[in-house]
Motif scaffolding. Structure first.
Motif, short mmCIF file in Angstrom:
data_model
loop_
_atom_site.label_atom_id
_atom_site.label_comp_id
_atom_site.label_asym_id
_atom_site.label_seq_id
_atom_site.Cartn_x
_atom_site.Cartn_y
_atom_site.Cartn_z
N MET A 65 0.83 -1.20 0.00
CA MET A 65 0.00 0.00 0.00
C MET A 65 0.87 1.25 0.00
N ASP A 69 -0.30 0.48 -4.09
CA ASP A 69 -1.39 -0.47 -4.36
C ASP A 69 -2.59 -0.14 -3.48
N SER A 70 -3.78 -0.42 -3.98
CA SER A 70 -4.97 -0.30 -3.15
C SER A 70 -4.95 -1.44 -2.13
N LEU A 71 -5.77 -1.31 -1.11
CA LEU A 71 -5.83 -2.35 -0.09
C LEU A 71 -6.19 -3.70 -0.70
N LYS A 73 -5.90 -4.79 -3.81
CA LYS A 73 -4.83 -5.30 -4.66
C LYS A 73 -3.68 -5.83 -3.82
N GLU A 101 -10.48 -2.52 -7.34
CA GLU A 101 -9.06 -2.35 -7.00
C GLU A 101 -8.55 -0.97 -7.38
N SER A 102 -8.99 -0.47 -8.52
CA SER A 102 -8.48 0.81 -9.01
C SER A 102 -9.21 2.00 -8.40
N GLY A 103 -10.31 1.74 -7.69
CA GLY A 103 -11.06 2.82 -7.09
C GLY A 103 -12.10 3.43 -8.01
N ARG A 104 -12.25 2.87 -9.20
CA ARG A 104 -13.27 3.38 -10.12
C ARG A 104 -14.68 3.08 -9.63
N LYS A 106 -16.92 1.25 -6.09
CA LYS A 106 -16.86 0.77 -4.71
C LYS A 106 -17.70 -0.48 -4.62
#
Length: 127
Positions: A65, A69-71, A73, A101-104, A106
């Motif tokens: 992180m 990286d996202s949590l 991922k 994962e990319s936050g696009r 939720k």
């Protein structure tokens, strides 16, 4: 220069002090607030540990992180599983996993709990 006090016509006592002293007091109050927040986190963590609850992330996840990286991922990579493998385990579209994962997008609490179960991690990590 020392602080001065004055009494208003209504009897209220006011303190006048140099701006530098005022700014020093404001800065000290901010530090105190941060310290209080830190103590609250510490107390919560101690209570969790005493109750046998361990919500700490593994160091590898935290390090991933910190690298960006996202949590989700970071956890998925820590578990050494691809998005496609996770999609098969959860019956969630790989593209949707990618979006989470990319936050696009939720994920819902239900979806994140399903992913957590498939990754064998506490749901609290993702929800």
């Amino acid at each position: 220069m020392k602080a001065q006090t004055i009494i208003t016509p209504g009897g209220e006592e006011l303190v006048i002090l140099p701006r530098a002293d005022y700014e020093a007091l404001v800065a000290a109050a901010k530090v105190r607030e941060e310290d209080d927040d830190d103590v609250a986190v510490y107390d919560t963590r101690k209570a969790e540990l005493a109750a046998g609850v361990d919500t700490r992330l593994p160091p590898e996840v935290s390090a991933a992180m910190l690298r960006g990286d996202s949590l989700l991922k970071a956890i998925r990579k820590w578990r050494d599983i691809t998005q496609l493998q996770l999609a098969f385990k959860t019956d969630i579209a790989q593209s949707y996993l990618s979006d989470i994962e990319s936050g696009r997008r939720k994920g819902t609490a239900e979806t994140l709990a399903l992913i957590a179960s498939a990754l064998d991690v506490p749901a609290e990590w993702l929800v």
